[in-house]
Design a protein around this motif. Structure first.
Motif, PDB file in Angstrom:
ATOM      1  N   GLY B 551      35.886  30.431  29.015  1.00 27.22           N
ATOM      2  CA  GLY B 551      36.240  29.726  27.792  1.00 27.22           C
ATOM      3  C   GLY B 551      37.055  30.612  26.892  1.00 27.22           C
ATOM      4  O   GLY B 551      36.998  31.835  26.993  1.00 27.22           O
ATOM      5  N   LEU B 552      37.827  29.988  26.020  1.00 28.45           N
ATOM      6  CA  LEU B 552      38.583  30.787  25.058  1.00 28.45           C
ATOM      7  C   LEU B 552      38.496  30.182  23.672  1.00 28.45           C
ATOM      8  O   LEU B 552      38.155  28.999  23.508  1.00 28.45           O
ATOM      9  CB  LEU B 552      40.035  30.983  25.496  1.00 28.45           C
ATOM     10  N   ALA B 553      38.794  31.007  22.669  1.00 33.21           N
ATOM     11  CA  ALA B 553      38.804  30.553  21.285  1.00 33.21           C
ATOM     12  C   ALA B 553      39.616  31.545  20.474  1.00 33.21           C
ATOM     13  O   ALA B 553      39.781  32.700  20.881  1.00 33.21           O
ATOM     14  CB  ALA B 553      37.382  30.462  20.731  1.00 33.21           C
ATOM     15  N   CYS B 554      40.125  31.077  19.346  1.00 33.30           N
ATOM     16  CA  CYS B 554      40.861  31.989  18.474  1.00 33.30           C
ATOM     17  C   CYS B 554      40.590  31.619  17.018  1.00 33.30           C
ATOM     18  O   CYS B 554      39.992  30.578  16.746  1.00 33.30           O
ATOM     19  CB  CYS B 554      42.359  31.945  18.778  1.00 33.30           C
ATOM     20  N   GLY B 555      41.016  32.466  16.116  1.00 33.34           N
ATOM     21  CA  GLY B 555      40.820  32.155  14.712  1.00 33.34           C
ATOM     22  C   GLY B 555      41.449  33.214  13.826  1.00 33.34           C
ATOM     23  O   GLY B 555      41.806  34.309  14.292  1.00 33.34           O
ATOM     24  N   THR B 556      41.593  32.883  12.560  1.00 36.13           N
ATOM     25  CA  THR B 556      42.157  33.836  11.606  1.00 36.13           C
ATOM     26  C   THR B 556      41.420  33.748  10.289  1.00 36.13           C
ATOM     27  O   THR B 556      41.013  32.664   9.853  1.00 36.13           O
ATOM     28  CB  THR B 556      43.666  33.600  11.387  1.00 36.13           C
ATOM     29  N   GLU B 557      41.229  34.921   9.692  1.00 33.49           N
ATOM     30  CA  GLU B 557      40.513  35.006   8.414  1.00 33.49           C
ATOM     31  C   GLU B 557      40.774  36.391   7.832  1.00 33.49           C
ATOM     32  O   GLU B 557      40.894  37.359   8.582  1.00 33.49           O
ATOM     33  CB  GLU B 557      39.018  34.751   8.681  1.00 33.49           C
ATOM     34  N   LYS B 558      40.852  36.482   6.507  1.00 33.35           N
ATOM     35  CA  LYS B 558      40.992  37.772   5.818  1.00 33.35           C
ATOM     36  C   LYS B 558      42.135  38.606   6.386  1.00 33.35           C
ATOM     37  O   LYS B 558      42.036  39.835   6.502  1.00 33.35           O
ATOM     38  CB  LYS B 558      39.692  38.570   5.903  1.00 33.35           C
ATOM     39  N   GLY B 559      43.235  37.947   6.763  1.00 33.02           N
ATOM     40  CA  GLY B 559      44.403  38.681   7.223  1.00 33.02           C
ATOM     41  C   GLY B 559      44.310  39.223   8.624  1.00 33.02           C
ATOM     42  O   GLY B 559      45.180  39.963   9.068  1.00 33.02           O
ATOM     43  N   GLY B 560      43.249  38.871   9.341  1.00 33.14           N
ATOM     44  CA  GLY B 560      43.105  39.303  10.726  1.00 33.14           C
ATOM     45  C   GLY B 560      43.237  38.116  11.665  1.00 33.14           C
ATOM     46  O   GLY B 560      42.922  36.974  11.295  1.00 33.14           O
ATOM     47  N   TYR B 561      43.688  38.386  12.881  1.00 30.44           N
ATOM     48  CA  TYR B 561      43.910  37.331  13.875  1.00 30.44           C
ATOM     49  C   TYR B 561      43.198  37.731  15.145  1.00 30.44           C
ATOM     50  O   TYR B 561      43.399  38.832  15.659  1.00 30.44           O
ATOM     51  CB  TYR B 561      45.411  37.152  14.135  1.00 30.44           C
ATOM     52  N   VAL B 562      42.367  36.826  15.668  1.00 30.15           N
ATOM     53  CA  VAL B 562      41.555  37.195  16.818  1.00 30.15           C
ATOM     54  C   VAL B 562      41.570  36.081  17.858  1.00 30.15           C
ATOM     55  O   VAL B 562      41.616  34.898  17.514  1.00 30.15           O
ATOM     56  CB  VAL B 562      40.103  37.529  16.380  1.00 30.15           C
ATOM     57  N   ALA B 563      41.567  36.482  19.115  1.00 33.88           N
ATOM     58  CA  ALA B 563      41.379  35.530  20.206  1.00 33.88           C
ATOM     59  C   ALA B 563      40.472  36.174  21.229  1.00 33.88           C
ATOM     60  O   ALA B 563      40.583  37.372  21.497  1.00 33.88           O
ATOM     61  CB  ALA B 563      42.707  35.159  20.850  1.00 33.88           C
ATOM     62  N   THR B 564      39.534  35.386  21.746  1.00 38.58           N
ATOM     63  CA  THR B 564      38.573  35.901  22.721  1.00 38.58           C
ATOM     64  C   THR B 564      38.517  34.970  23.924  1.00 38.58           C
ATOM     65  O   THR B 564      38.464  33.752  23.766  1.00 38.58           O
ATOM     66  CB  THR B 564      37.166  36.007  22.079  1.00 38.58           C
ATOM     67  N   CYS B 565      38.550  35.565  25.121  1.00 42.39           N
ATOM     68  CA  CYS B 565      38.288  34.823  26.351  1.00 42.39           C
ATOM     69  C   CYS B 565      36.986  35.360  26.915  1.00 42.39           C
ATOM     70  O   CYS B 565      36.790  36.576  26.969  1.00 42.39           O
ATOM     71  CB  CYS B 565      39.391  35.049  27.388  1.00 42.39           C
ATOM     72  N   ALA B 566      36.109  34.458  27.326  1.00 43.07           N
ATOM     73  CA  ALA B 566      34.809  34.886  27.843  1.00 43.07           C
ATOM     74  C   ALA B 566      34.546  34.257  29.197  1.00 43.07           C
ATOM     75  O   ALA B 566      34.914  33.104  29.432  1.00 43.07           O
ATOM     76  CB  ALA B 566      33.704  34.490  26.860  1.00 43.07           C
ATOM     77  N   GLU B 567      33.928  35.044  30.061  1.00 39.74           N
ATOM     78  CA  GLU B 567      33.429  34.504  31.312  1.00 39.74           C
ATOM     79  C   GLU B 567      31.922  34.652  31.314  1.00 39.74           C
ATOM     80  O   GLU B 567      31.390  35.720  31.002  1.00 39.74           O
ATOM     81  CB  GLU B 567      34.032  35.262  32.502  1.00 39.74           C
ATOM     82  N   ILE B 568      31.221  33.576  31.651  1.00 40.85           N
ATOM     83  CA  ILE B 568      29.761  33.626  31.648  1.00 40.85           C
ATOM     84  C   ILE B 568      29.230  33.236  33.022  1.00 40.85           C
ATOM     85  O   ILE B 568      29.919  32.579  33.803  1.00 40.85           O
ATOM     86  CB  ILE B 568      29.152  32.699  30.572  1.00 40.85           C
ATOM     87  N   SER B 569      27.989  33.651  33.290  1.00 44.17           N
ATOM     88  CA  SER B 569      27.309  33.161  34.478  1.00 44.17           C
ATOM     89  C   SER B 569      26.016  32.504  34.025  1.00 44.17           C
ATOM     90  O   SER B 569      25.461  32.845  32.978  1.00 44.17           O
ATOM     91  CB  SER B 569      27.016  34.306  35.447  1.00 44.17           C
TER      92      SER B 569
END
Lengths: 158, 694
Positions: B551-569
Motif C-alpha cells: 500500500g502507499l500513501a502521501c501527505g503534506t503538513e508544516k512544510g514537509g512532504y512525505v510518501a510511504t510505501c508499505a509491504e505487510i504480511s
C-alpha cells in the motif's frame, strides 16, 4: 540493614531497607543515575544492569538480592577513558535520539555480545525485545551492535 | 553602542545585567525578535515574561577564551535541536561545533520562547541563530581589519580564527575579543543555506556513558522525594481522609490542601509506602467509556468552540456521482515518553527554581507564577535535555506539584511520575470521528470532496489533491479525556482517513492507487516524494506473494512532504499483521543534517506504526484501564520492518522542520496494504484489533 553492593568493581556499604529495588539504591544512595526508571514492571529495559554478567531489570531486583554479586552499570563500562566498543558504536551509528533508553540498550547489547560474538539481526531482536526505544532508533541500535561485534573481532577495543 | 542597544540593556533585570557581566569580556550579540506566528499545540495559556525585552529572541556571546555560547529558549527533547542549532552557528561562524555551547530552556538566562513544538526550531530559530553568527563573523572580521589596518573584505574566518590570506597571519576569535566588551543588536543580514552535512549528536558521549543528567537524575542538597495520592477516577473529590498512619512513618510528611494530597520522604520506596498508608475515600461521578466514545464525540459538540470551516464551496457532493461515503474512528493514544514527567523544585525565600522536562519552559514558569501568586521574575524554570516528549510535555502539572510539596516542607523535592501516572494524568492525542463523502468522474478525476472531522483536530485536514468542489470542516467536541498536542497533531488521523478513502476511490474509478493519485495531483513537491517512494519500492513491478499486501500513501503538513510505501504480511490463521518493508521519501526544503533527518524520519515512521496497528487508550468511568507498558503496546524491536528512507534535498528552498510530518503517511500505507492482502478495509486506528482472529 547494611548490605554490600559490588558496583563497577567497587564495594559500597549501604544502610537500607531490604525491600528497596536495586534501581532505587543505585540512583538514590549511590548517585549512579545512568540507570533509568521507565516503567517499574520490567517491561521497558531502561533500568537494565549486568548482575553477575547477566542483564537484569534493576527495578524488579530487590537490592538485597544483588548483594555480593558483581553489578555493572553504564558508568562502569568505560575503562580508563576508553569507551566500550558498543558505546563507541552507538556514537558512530548515532543510535539515539533522546538518549533515555540508551544505558539499558547498551548494557543489554553488551551482554548479548559476551554470549554471541557475531549476532545476526534476529539474534539481536530476540535479545533486545524487552528494551523499548520510543524514539524508534531500533535499526541503528541493531547496526551499532553488529558494528561493535565486528570491531571487537578485529580486536580494536580489547 | 547605539541608543537602541542601551535601551535594550536597561530593560534587562538586574539579574540579567549581572549575568551579562558574568560572561566577562567579549562580544555579545542580541538577536532582534521577528514576530512569528507559532502554532499552539496544547491547551492552556501562553505566558510572556517581562524580564527580557520582547524583541530579543536569542543571543550569542564570544568570550576571550574562544568559547562561543549561544542562548536560546528552545529545548532538546530528542529531536536533536541542540545539534542542529549548533550546526547553524558553526557553519556561519566558520567554527568547529566543539567550540560552541548552547544554553537552552533556562528562563533566567535565555530569551523568551513560546515553546518547542510545531516543528518551528529549524524554520524559525535556526535562521535567527545563523543571522547572529553572521553578524558576529562580520564584527570579528572588522576587529581584525582594524588591528591589522587592512580592508575587512580581504580577510576570512576559518576554524575559529580570522586569517589574512595575503600574509598568512591568523588571530583567534577570543584574542580579538580581549578587552572588548560590547553588545551589538543585529539587523538584517544575509545568511547561507545549510551545508547539509551530517553531524552526530553533539553531546552524544554524555548519553552513552550515563553522565547526562535528566531531570529525574538531579540531586539538590537536603532534597527529599515526593509523591501524590491520585484519586481513583478523573474529577473525583475527597470525601474522607485519614493520614495518621502515614504521618507516623519515619521521615514522612503529608501535605494536604483540598484535593491535593501528597507526601515527602527520604527515598522513593518510603514515598510509595506512605501513599499506601493513607486512607481516603473519594466521590466519583459516572463518565463515558471508550465503548461509546465515537457516538459521544459526535453527540457532544464543544459549545465554546465554533466549528472551523477550513474550506467550503457552493456545489456539494450530491449530483457528482458515483459517490463514496465512509467513516473513520480514531482512538486516543498516549505519547509514552520513556522519561516520565519529572520535576525538582527548590524554594529560596520567595524565589522558586524548578528543573523539569517540558517543551514550554516559559509557559511552565507562568503556570508556577500563577499557582503561587508570584511575579514571573521570581520563578526560574530550567529544562535539562529531556527523555522525549512528542508533543506530550507542554504542561507543568508535575512542576506545580513538586513546588507545592517543596514549599510545604521547606526542602527541595524531586517528584518523578510513575509510568501509571504518566499514562493517566497527562493528556492524550485526541480521539476522533472523520466522515468523508466524495465523487469521482468517469475520467478518474475527483469532482467533489466533503470532509468532516469531529474532535481530532484540523492539522493536515486540507485536501492536497485538485478537487473543484470541497467542503472541509473541523467540529470540536467535548472530549471525555484530557487531550492535547501530539507529534503531527491530527495530521495522522486526517491523512489516514483521506488516504484510505483515496484508495477506495481509485478502485471505484478502476485505477491503480498511484496512477489515481498522480492524476489528481499537481503539487510538484508532493508528486516528487510520491514518485520517489513508489520508484524505490518497485510499485506495480514487484508482485507480492500470498498473504502479503502493498500500500502507499502521501501527505503534506508544516512544510514537509512525505510518501510511504508499505509491504505487510498477514498470518493466515491469527491474522496478525507484520509490517515487512517500509519505503519513505521525505522532503523538507534544504536539508540541515542528512543523518539526523534520516533518524527523525525512521523514528516517526516507527512511532506511527504503533498508532496504526495497536496503540489505544482504554478507559471507563474516569479510569484509564491500560496504564502500563504491559497493557499498552508500543513498537518494539520485533515490529521493525526493513526501512528505506529517501531524502530529497531542495537546497533552493528554506528548511522546514522534520520531527513531525514523516509520521503522517505510514498508517494509511499500512491500511492500504492490509486491504491489498485481505480485501478488508479497516477504517479505524488502531487497525489490528479489527482484523485479528481469536
Amino acid at each position: 540493614m547494611q548490605i554490600e553492593l559490588l558496583v563497577n568493581g567497587r564495594i559500597h556499604r549501604v544502610d537500607t531497607d531490604l525491600e528497596r529495588s536495586l534501581l532505587n539504591v543505585l540512583r538514590e544512595d549511590l548517585d549512579l543515575t545512568g540507570t533509568k526508571y521507565g516503567c517499574g514492571e520490567g517491561e521497558c529495559g531502561a533500568c537494565t544492569v549486568l548482575l553477575d554478567g547477566q542483564p537484569a531489570r534493576s527495578c524488579l531486583t530487590p537490592a538485597n538480592a544483588a548483594a555480593g554479586k558483581p553489578i555493572t552499570t553504564i558508568e562502569g563500562l568505560e575503562k580508563d577513558g576508553a569507551l566500550h566498543p558498543l558505546q563507541q558504536a552507538f556514537l558512530d551509528a548515532d543510535a539515539l535520539q533522546c538518549g533515555y533508553c540508551t544505558s539499558g540498550m547498551i548494557l543489554a547489547g553488551a551482554a548479548l555480545l559476551q554470549k554471541n560474538s557475531s549476532p545476526q539481526p534476529d539474534d539481536i531482536i530476540h535479545a533486545m525485545q524487552g528494551n523499548i526505544c520510543r524514539c524508534g532508533t531500533y535499526p541503528r541500535i541493531i547496526h551499532a551492535i553488529q558494528s561493535a561485534a565486528a570491531s571487537m573481532k578485529r580486536g580494536e577495543h580489547v | 553602542m547605539s541608543d537602541a542597544v542601551f535601551e535594550k540593556l536597561a530593560a534587562l533585570t538586574p539579574d540579567r545585567r549581572s549575568f551579562l557581566k558574568a560572561l566577562g569580556g567579549g562580544l555579545t550579540f542580541l538577536l532582534t525578535f521577528e514576530a512569528d506566528a507559532q502554532e499552539s499545540g496544547a491547551n492552556g495559556h501562553h505566558g510572556r515574561g517581562h524580564s527580557l525585552p520582547e524583541n530579543i529572541s536569542a543571543w550569542l556571546h564570544i568570550g576571550e577564551d574562544n568559547t562561543i555560547t549561544v542562548f536560546t529558549g528552545k529545548v532538546e527533547v530528542g529531536q536533536n535541536a541542540r545539534t542542529a542549532l549548533t550546526q547553524a552557528v558553526s557553519e556561519e561562524l566558520r567554527t568547529p561545533p566543539q567550540a560552541i555551547r548552547l544554553v537552552m530552556g533556562d528562563t533566567d538566562r535565555t530569551p523568551f520562547d513560546m515553546g518547542t513544538f510545531g516543528s518551528r526550531t529549524t524554520p524559525t530559530m535556526a535562521p535567527q541563530l545563523r543571522r547572529a553568527a553572521v553578524a558576529a563573523r562580520e564584527t570579528l572580521l572588522d576587529l581584525a581589519a582594524r588591528r591589522w589596518k587592512v580592508g575587512a573584505s580581504s580577510l576570512e574566518a576559518a576554524n575559529g580564527c580570522v586569517r589574512n590570506p595575503a600574509t598568512g597571519k591568523t588571530i583567534s576569535f577570543g584574542e580579538l575579543t580581549k578587552g572588548q566588551s560590547f553588545v551589538q543588536s543585529i539587523g538584517p543580514v544575509k545568511v547561507d543555506k545549510p551545508l547539509s552535512r551530517s553531524l552526530a549528536k553533539v553531546d552524544g558521549r554524555d548519553f552513552v556513558t550515563g553522565k547526562h543528567r535528566f531531570t529525574a537524575d538531579l540531586k539538590r542538597p537536603g532534597m527529599l522525594y515526593g509523591g501524590i495520592l491520585r484519586p481513583p477516577a478523573f474529577h473525583a473529590t475527597v470525601s474522607s481522609l485519614d493520614t495518621s498512619t502515614a504521618e507516623k512513618l519515619p521521615g514522612v510528611h503529608v501535605v494536604h490542601d483540598g484535593d491535593f494530597i501528597g507526601v515527602t520522604a527520604p527515598n522513593s520506596l518510603a514515598v510509595t509506602r506512605a501513599l499506601a498508608a493513607i486512607k481516603a475515600t473519594w466521590k466519583t461521578e459516572p463518565q463515558p467509556s471508550n465503548k461509546n466514545l465515537f457516538e459521544y464525540l459526535k453527540a457532544n459538540p464543544d459549545g465554546d468552540a465554533a466549528s472551523e470551516v477550513v474550506r467550503s464551496s457552493v456545489i456539494a457532493v450530491d449530483g457528482n456521482r458515483p459517490q463514496l461515503w465512509t467513516t473513520y474512528h480514531i482512538s486516543y493514544i498516549a505519547h509514552v515518553p520513556l522519561e516520565p514527567r519529572a520535576a525538582v523544585a527548590e524554594w529560596n525565600g520567595s524565589k522558586l527554581t524548578v528543573w523539569t522536562g517540558t517543551q514550554r519552559p516559559f509557559g511552565v514558569r507562568s503556570e508556577l507564577a500563577e499557582a503561587f501568586h508570584l511575579p514571573e521574575e521570581s520563578v526560574r524554570v530550567l529544562v535539562p535535555d529531556t527523555g522525549s516528549a512528542y508533543g506530550g510535555k507542554h504542561t507543568g502539572e508535575c512542576a506545580v506539584e513538586a513546588a507545592t510539596l517543596a514549599k510545604a516542607v521547606g526542602r527541595p523535592i524531586k517528584l518523578v511520575w510513575t509510568r501509571e501516572e504518566e499514562f493517566t494524568w497527562a493528556y492524550f492525542r485526541p480521539a476522533g470521528v472523520i466522515e468523508i463523502r466524495s465523487a469521482v468522474g468517469k475520467d478518474g478525476r475527483i469532482t467533489a470532496w466533503e470532509f468532516h472531522n469531529y474532535n481530532s483536530g484540523a492539522s493536515g485536514i486540507t485536501m492536497p489533491y485538485d478537487v473543484p468542489n470541497q467542503e472541509i470542516v473541523y467540529h470540536p467536541s467535548r472530549s471525555p479525556l484530557r487531550q492535547g498536542s501530539y507529534r503531527g497533531l491530527a495530521s495522522t488521523a486526517n491523512n489516514f482517513a483521506r488516504e484510505s478513502h483515496m484508495d477506495d476511490l481509485a478502485r471505484a474509478a478502476g485505477l491503480d492507487p498511484l496512477a489515481f493519485r498522480l492524476k489528481n495531483l499537481t503539487n510538484q513537491r508532493l508528486r516528487a516524494v510520491l514518485t520517489a517512494a513508489a520508484e524505490r519500492f518497485g510499485w506495480g513491478r514487484a508482485k507480492v506473494g500470498a498473504n502479503r499486501g502493498a500500500g502507499l500513501a502521501c501527505g503534506t503538513e508544516k512544510g514537509g512532504y512525505v510518501a510511504t510505501c508499505a509491504e505487510i504480511s498477514v498470518d493466515p490463521d491469527t491474522r496478525n499483521v507484520k509490517v515487512e518493508r517500509v519505503v519513505t521519501a521525505f522532503e523538507c526544503g534544504a536539508i540541515v543534517n542528512p543523518d539526523q533527518l534520516k533518524n527523525q524520519v525512521e523514528g516517526a515512521g516507527l512511532m506511527g506504526l504503533g498508532g496504526a496497528l495497536f496503540e489505544a487508550i482504554q478507559f471507563a468511568n474516569g479510569r484509564i484501564l491500560n496504564p502500563k507498558l504491559s497493557e499498552y503496546r508500543v513498537p518494539r524491536f520485533s515490529d521493525l520492518p526493513a526501512l528505506e528512507t529517501i531524502l530529497l534535498n531542495r537546497r533552493d528552498l528554506d528548511s522546514s522542520g522534520a520531527g513531525e510530518t514523516p509520521i503522517m503517511a505510514i498508517a494509511p500505507a499500512i491500511g492500504n496494504a492490509i486491504y491489498d492482502a485481505l480485501q478488508i478495509r479497516v477504517r479505524a486506528l488502531p487497525m489490528a484489533p479489527h482484523i485479528v482472529r481469536g
